[in-house]
Design a protein around this motif. Structure first.
Motif, mmCIF file in Angstrom:
data_model
loop_
_atom_site.group_PDB
_atom_site.id
_atom_site.type_symbol
_atom_site.label_atom_id
_atom_site.label_comp_id
_atom_site.label_asym_id
_atom_site.label_seq_id
_atom_site.Cartn_x
_atom_site.Cartn_y
_atom_site.Cartn_z
ATOM 1 N N ILE A 46 -5.830 -13.665 15.766
ATOM 2 C CA ILE A 46 -7.097 -13.506 15.046
ATOM 3 C C ILE A 46 -6.849 -12.777 13.737
ATOM 4 N N SER C 87 -11.556 -19.703 29.759
ATOM 5 C CA SER C 87 -11.496 -18.241 29.767
ATOM 6 C C SER C 87 -11.517 -17.623 31.158
ATOM 7 N N MET C 118 -11.348 -6.542 21.664
ATOM 8 C CA MET C 118 -11.855 -7.912 21.694
ATOM 9 C C MET C 118 -13.339 -7.941 22.088
ATOM 10 N N ILE C 121 -15.538 -7.805 19.087
ATOM 11 C CA ILE C 121 -15.462 -8.809 18.019
ATOM 12 C C ILE C 121 -16.839 -9.428 17.796
ATOM 13 N N SER C 123 -19.516 -12.170 17.043
ATOM 14 C CA SER C 123 -19.376 -13.571 17.426
ATOM 15 C C SER C 123 -19.040 -14.447 16.224
ATOM 16 N N SER C 126 -15.294 -14.622 15.705
ATOM 17 C CA SER C 126 -14.552 -15.531 16.579
ATOM 18 C C SER C 126 -14.678 -16.960 16.065
ATOM 19 N N PHE C 129 -12.337 -17.304 13.171
ATOM 20 C CA PHE C 129 -10.940 -17.406 13.598
ATOM 21 C C PHE C 129 -10.600 -18.835 13.999
ATOM 22 N N ALA C 150 -14.018 -21.065 20.429
ATOM 23 C CA ALA C 150 -14.633 -19.856 19.866
ATOM 24 C C ALA C 150 -15.420 -19.098 20.930
ATOM 25 N N ILE C 153 -13.225 -17.115 23.321
ATOM 26 C CA ILE C 153 -12.737 -15.829 22.806
ATOM 27 C C ILE C 153 -13.748 -14.726 23.075
ATOM 28 N N LEU C 154 -15.025 -15.086 23.012
ATOM 29 C CA LEU C 154 -16.056 -14.094 23.306
ATOM 30 C C LEU C 154 -16.163 -13.828 24.811
ATOM 31 N N PRO C 218 -20.798 -18.728 16.276
ATOM 32 C CA PRO C 218 -19.483 -19.377 16.392
ATOM 33 C C PRO C 218 -19.592 -20.897 16.354
#
Lengths: 325, 258, 291
Positions: A46, C87, C118, C121, C123, C126, C129, C150, C153-154, C218
């Motif tokens: 990231i 995830s 994390m 982060i 939203s 993410s 990214f 995305a 990642i959240l 995201p």
């Protein structure tokens, strides 16, 4: 009475062949360790990819990224984070100032004032409200709150206009104040839910000790509940602050998307990093995208600082409360 | 049935702290050996070194030898998992698996270690529950959760679970300390029956219990605060409780300290 | 003769004052929160009909009434499902590493720290990214899958934290009982520890899903917009329900605003159902009940 049947196979009583049995051990161990390392890799990625995509745009910047108040990466290629960062921090802070006292009150109401049966239901309702998607709050904000705020804003401006915060010549529903109110409404359930949980964890004996001394309900709260709950409330507030700063869609719908720095929160101006990304992404050129990514990096760093600060406060407080109990 | 355990020069550590030092003893098969001594003197630690449960705790390690029928449990090519199948354990607090029924609890050791046919399992579960004197109380509700039993029944369920994997040795770490006197008596009776099939070692704080159930007794003590625990003496239970050779043992038995 | 002393007026006043403030703050909080829900229900029901749930926005002109969110609902379900598939295993395995294998090691402390990072982060970051990595650097196009990346990642840190909490609640007695039966560690984890904490972990996962299901930012940066049905999350822009609400809300016509409200209602219903499912799992399989 039955005697268990021995299934021993002579010399290998300890089953040297038993390695067979634990064959699954290493793959499972590697898989779980690997998953953990993968998370670290994502975090690194990231950081790396945001920087990689931001650098070309920053190099093409004809202005100064940290001080300029203009955001024209698509046209004049002059863009600075100043106004956006200002709006992000101010709107989130205002939201926090409005939300935290109310949230603590709500948490106390549920944990110490409401009848027990009602408290359970209310706690559940607060949890549900914390789960309402932000776009819903945004929709409510833009359709209902923006027109609604016109009147109160004019009132504040007229009678309290001597305070710079409420000053300004032109007053509008679309303002920093309205955006902050929406943010406050959004983070309120989160802060209240965490605070309630902390208040409920206050050791029963602390409260009973205070009661046995003849304390009123408020005195019990002051002596036993609040000191115990303070680190929890602080970290909940910081979490709320982080949420408010990162919130995108709700404020993107409300902010007038201007670029400038002004503390006159009733006037039609204001913007934030996240809102600017949402609003500007559609028509961004490659340089524009890079610039937005660079602004996202700044947002990331600001929220990181806030969250780290929260954790440090909690850690230090923990030591104190640990020593006291 | 049951095998002899020989321990020589055994030290156990928690990180840098040495919990027990230089323990050597022989534990006879088909008998009950009791470990007694004041709190914190390393009885339980020593017990846990015998089936390599000690090393489950982070930072804990063992030096020395433990021979089961002549084979070293701490030899480099021996796996702790295999050791624990040979040497079962019953804990201080009854700890049936909460997600499993009574039947599944008893079968757990076998099922978790590999495949077994249903009829084979049925037989073993029944035998084990009978051996632990629990069969008549639970045979009609084998599919009910094990957590629904009384404390004493739960502990006997845990004993059934331990003997279902057919170990040679059964370690019992204060198995009655969480139980009422009647349940305690049931467990003591059970131990007397089980010693025909297993080598049994019991850690207990209750000296009457040690005197009632055990054939041999080892007295553990500390030389001082922070010092490692050691064995003061080990002898036939009758001798330990009537005519111990060490002054410290006598003091402890007669209640002058500890 | 002694009488029981009455508390001083000052203390009594303070107590009453605080009580008043607490009740007041509760009222202040309830008003906007109830207002939001009430408006969503009232305005959402206007267009919450069969057409809305079964039609897309394809060929619906700027000022036309009608149209629906079918394409967005399908997109959201696929994106959230994919995000969970990515995830949940990673998050669960990481939690297992932290609790069962890594206790006290430097690696586990590092992972634990960065999971915290994390969690914070934003939203939109993410989304940025995945935009930077998946779309700009690797050159893939906007797609439902990019959105799922995305979202995952959240989701990951939430899953790690809740699963970790639940695994820590499993009494060590049970692990020891299993080890003492000669059961290897990995089987102890899969057959004893995980079943014991199942309901708690499932609740945590459902709440994490509910949280990401409502994320808009995201998606905005990774799946883009479309008015058409795209059931393939791996190619081409896809819609998401939160995005649909945002999109309709920025259109100036009343018919679009009506669709936005109906979309918001649908979204809230989905999120509430997920929450309800989470509570039901927690209540139904609570180990305290034995089953």
């Amino acid at each position: 009475m039955a005697t268990p049947v021995r299934t021993r196979d002579g010399g290998s009583a300890l089953g040297r062949s038993a390695s067979r049995r634990s064959r699954g051990e290493s793959p499972f161990r590697y898989a779980s360790t690997g998953a953990g390392i993968f998370l670290l890799v994502i975090m690194a990625a990231i950081g790396v990819f945001l920087v990689v995509e931001a650098v070309p745009a920053l190099q093409a910047n004809k202005g100064s990224f940290f001080t300029d108040l203009i955001w024209e990466p698509n046209g004049s290629q002059i863009f600075g984070i100043g106004a956006l960062a200002f709006g992000t921090v101010v709107s989130a802070t205002l939201a926090l100032i409005m939300a935290v006292p109310v949230a603590v009150g709500v948490a106390l109401f549920i944990s110490h004032y409401a009848p027990r049966r009602m408290a359970g239901v209310l706690g559940y309702v607060i949890d549900l409200l914390a789960a309402v998607p932000s776009v819903v709050y945004g929709l409510w904000g833009v359709i209902f709150l923006v027109p609604f705020m016109q009147g109160p804003s004019e009132f504040l401006n007229e009678y309290l206009g001597f305070i710079p915060l409420f000053g300004g010549d032109l007053v509008a529903g679309r303002s920093m104040l309205t955006a902050s109110i929406v943010l406050a409404v959004m983070i309120l359930p989160i802060v209240a839910a965490i605070s309630r949980e902390v208040f409920l964890q206050v050791p029963r004996m602390h409260e009973e000790a205070a009661l046995a001394l003849g304390a009123t309900r408020w005195e019990v709260i002051k002596v036993a509940v609040l000191p115990f709950g303070r680190p929890g409330v602080i970290s909940a507030s910081m979490l709320g602050l982080g949420r408010a700063m990162g919130e995108t869609i709700a404020v993107a719908l409300i902010f007038p998307a201007t670029f400038g720095i002004s503390f006159e929160i009733l006037t039609p101006q204001g913007n934030s990093i996240a809102a600017n990304i949402a609003n500007g992404f559609g028509e961004a050129t490659p340089i524009g995208r890079g610039a937005l990514i660079a602004s996202g990096l700044v947002l990331f760093i600001i929220t990181l600082l806030v969250n780290t600060g929260a954790r440090m406060i909690v850690a230090r407080r923990k030591e104190f409360s640990g020593a006291a109990s | 049935m049951g095998q002899q355990i020989q321990v020589s020069g055994l030290d156990a550590y928690y990180g840098k702290h040495k919990a027990i030092a230089d323990i050597s003893m022989t534990i006879e098969p088909q008998s009950i050996t009791a470990f007694i001594g004041p709190s914190g003197c390393g009885k339980s630690t020593f017990l846990r070194t015998l089936n390599r449960m000690h090393e489950v705790i982070p930072g804990a390690r063992v030096e020395g030898k433990v021979l089961l029928d002549g084979e070293d449990l701490y030899a480099p090519d021996v796996e702790p998992v295999a050791v624990r199948r040979m040497i079962g354990m019953v804990f201080q607090r009854p700890n049936p698996f909460p997600t499993m029924s009574i039947y599944e609890n008893v079968a757990a050791g076998l099922r978790l270690n590999g495949k077994h046919s249903k009829s084979n399992l049925d037989g073993i579960v029944e035998t084990s529950l009978k051996s632990s004197n629990l069969w008549n109380e639970v045979k009609d509700r084998l599919n009910k959760p094990g957590a629904g039993l009384s404390g004493g029944q739960q502990q006997r369920l845990c004993i059934a679970r331990a003997i279902a994997v057919k170990p040679e040795v059964l370690l019992m770490d204060e198995p009655c300390s969480a139980l009422d006197p009647i349940s305690t008596l049931a467990i003591e009776d059970l131990m007397a029956e089980l010693k025909n099939q297993f080598t049994i070692i019991i850690v207990t704080h209750n000296m009457q219990q040690a005197a009632r159930v055990s054939d041999r007794t080892a007295f553990f003590n500390l030389s001082g605060q922070g010092q490692p625990g050691h064995v003061v003496e080990m002898d036939d239970t009758s001798r330990i409780f009537t005519n111990p050779s060490q002054k410290a043992t006598e003091d402890y038995i007669t209640g002058r300290f500890g | 003769m002694t009488t029981i002393q009455r508390i001083s007026p000052n203390r009594r006043f303070k107590d009453r004052l605080v009580q008043f403030l607490v009740y007041l703050s509760f009222a202040i909080a309830v008003v906007p929160l109830v207002a939001v829900l009430w408006m969503v229900i009232k305005n959402g029901l206007a267009r919450f009909d069969l057409e809305f749930l079964t039609h897309s926005m394809r060929n619906i002109g700027a000022t036309d009434a009608g149209g629906g969110a079918y394409h967005a609902i399908v997109g959201t379900l696929e994106q959230v499902l994919l995000a969970s598939v990515i995830s949940v295993p990673i998050g669960l395995l990481t939690a297992i590493y932290l609790v069962e294998y890594g206790q006290g090691t430097r690696l586990s402390r590092a992972i634990s720290f960065f999971v915290d990072v994390m969690t914070g982060i934003p939203s939109v970051v993410s989304g940025l990214f995945i935009l930077a990595f998946w779309i700009l650097v690797l050159g893939f196009s906007f797609s439902g899958f990019a959105g799922a990346l995305a979202l995952s990642i959240l989701m990951m840190p939430t899953v790690v934290r809740s699963a970790e909490e639940m695994l820590l609640l499993v009494p060590n007695d049970l692990r020891e009982a299993s080890y003492a039966l000669g059961v290897p560690k990995w089987r102890t984890i899969t057959k004893v520890v995980l079943p014991t904490s199942f309901s708690g972990i499932a609740t945590g996962v459902m709440l994490a899903i509910a949280r990401v299901a409502g994320e808009t930012a995201p998606l905005l940066l990774t799946v883009f917009f479309t008015d058409s049905i795209n059931t393939d999350p791996f190619s081409g822009p896809q819609m998401g329900l939160p995005l649909f609400v945002f999109d309709q809300a920025t259109r100036p016509t009343d018919t679009a605003i009506d669709r936005a409200w109906a979309g918001a209602l649908t979204l809230i219903l989905i999120v509430m159902l997920l929450n309800l499912a989470a509570r039901l799992i927690g209540w139904w399989r609570s180990p305290a009940k034995g089953r």
